[in-house]
Scaffold this motif. Structure first.
Motif, short mmCIF file in Angstrom:
data_model
loop_
_atom_site.label_atom_id
_atom_site.label_comp_id
_atom_site.label_asym_id
_atom_site.label_seq_id
_atom_site.Cartn_x
_atom_site.Cartn_y
_atom_site.Cartn_z
N GLN A 63 0.83 -1.21 0.00
CA GLN A 63 0.00 0.00 0.00
C GLN A 63 0.87 1.27 0.00
O GLN A 63 0.58 2.23 -0.72
CB GLN A 63 -0.93 -0.01 1.22
CG GLN A 63 -1.99 -1.10 1.16
CD GLN A 63 -2.80 -1.19 2.43
OE1 GLN A 63 -2.26 -1.06 3.54
NE2 GLN A 63 -4.10 -1.40 2.31
N SER A 232 -8.93 2.15 5.46
CA SER A 232 -10.10 2.91 5.00
C SER A 232 -10.58 3.88 6.07
O SER A 232 -10.90 5.04 5.80
CB SER A 232 -11.23 1.95 4.62
OG SER A 232 -10.84 1.10 3.57
N LYS A 235 -8.75 7.49 7.02
CA LYS A 235 -9.05 8.74 6.32
C LYS A 235 -9.97 9.64 7.13
O LYS A 235 -10.05 10.83 6.90
CB LYS A 235 -9.70 8.43 4.97
CG LYS A 235 -8.84 7.56 4.05
CD LYS A 235 -9.60 7.16 2.80
CE LYS A 235 -8.76 6.22 1.94
NZ LYS A 235 -9.51 5.75 0.74
#
Length: 263
Positions: A63, A232, A235
């Motif tokens: 990532q 996720s 953020k």
């Protein structure tokens, strides 16, 4: 599947969430979870932790690589001496530690107790670094000689091998302060070191331990799902506040481990 196993797998998801949200701390949760909830002895727990953290960090490395936040050259420079130290620690040092370290009066310090107490001490340092307000500042000075990098890698690798931790909380400041890498790239670069160290350290354990592969792969798979979810959620969550809160939790857990082992 009994309630303890359900709690254990829920813990695996939380381990992944923490890794995904703050980029570290997986082993800080994994080892106590395996020891105190699931009943594994510390040697096996630290071995399993190496596999879980190493595999999870591999996902994190990919990532960060997509974001251009991995310095492979520097990461591999640290990895070489470090993974040698991790492997030798897991293959020879940990198995060679005597079952009874010493006795004082009526008190005996065993190998398992010693490993958990050492782990708790490292947790204290990790907690302090997470609770501190400031992050290490980037530096513009020239890189250090490689013999210093080699020595630093050996020291951190040995600690990593004994406690079964990925060592991310040690490598990030080392990369910033010693290798002069910007903070964000240091986090990404540390993941490749953690991946290599942890998985090679686990190879040393395969030669000395019987591995419950079904459990370990299931636990690891759930942790990876947690990482994906954590990335996720990151953020929408303040990483600095989360890291500080987690630091307080780690501090309390370290105190609990010391109390439980010394009681």
């Amino acid at each position: 599947m009994d309630n303890i196993q359900i709690l254990g797998y829920t813990g695996a998801l939380i381990v992944g969430l923490v890794l995904g949200l703050i980029g570290g701390g997986g082993s800080i949760l994994t080892v106590p979870l395996l020891v105190y909830l699931l009943g594994y002895n510390p040697v096996v727990a630290t071995a399993y932790s190496l596999f879980v953290v190493g595999t999870s960090s591999m996902v994190g490395t990919y990532q960060k690589y997509k974001e251009g936040l991995v310095d492979f050259k520097t990461g591999l420079a640290f990895s070489f001496p470090s993974f040698i130290a991790v492997y030798l620690s897991r293959r020879y040092l940990v198995p060679g530690i005597p079952e009874h370290l010493f006795s004082l009066g009526g008190y005996t310090l065993t190998k398992d107790m010693g490993i958990m107490l050492f782990f708790a001490i490292i947790m204290l340092f990790a907690a302090i670094s997470m609770i501190k307000k400031g992050e290490p500042e980037d530096t513009q000075s020239s890189g250090q000689p490689y013999y210093k990098t080699f020595f630093q890698g050996v020291v951190i690798g040995t600690i990593t091998g004994v406690i079964g931790a990925g060592g991310g909380f040690l490598y990030v400041p080392a990369l910033v302060l010693w290798a002069n890498i910007p903070m964000k790239k240091a986090v990404g670069t540390s993941l490749i070191i953690v991946t290599i160290n942890s998985l090679i350290g686990f190879i040393g354990d395969i030669q000395t331990l019987d591995i419950e592969w079904l459990f370990l792969l299931t636990f690891t798979g759930i942790s990876i799902l947690g990482i994906i979810l954590g990335v996720s959620l990151s953020k929408f969550v303040s990483s600095s506040k989360l890291k500080k809160s987690f630091g307080v939790f780690v501090l309390l857990m370290a105190i609990y481990i010391m109390y439980k082992e010394l009681r």
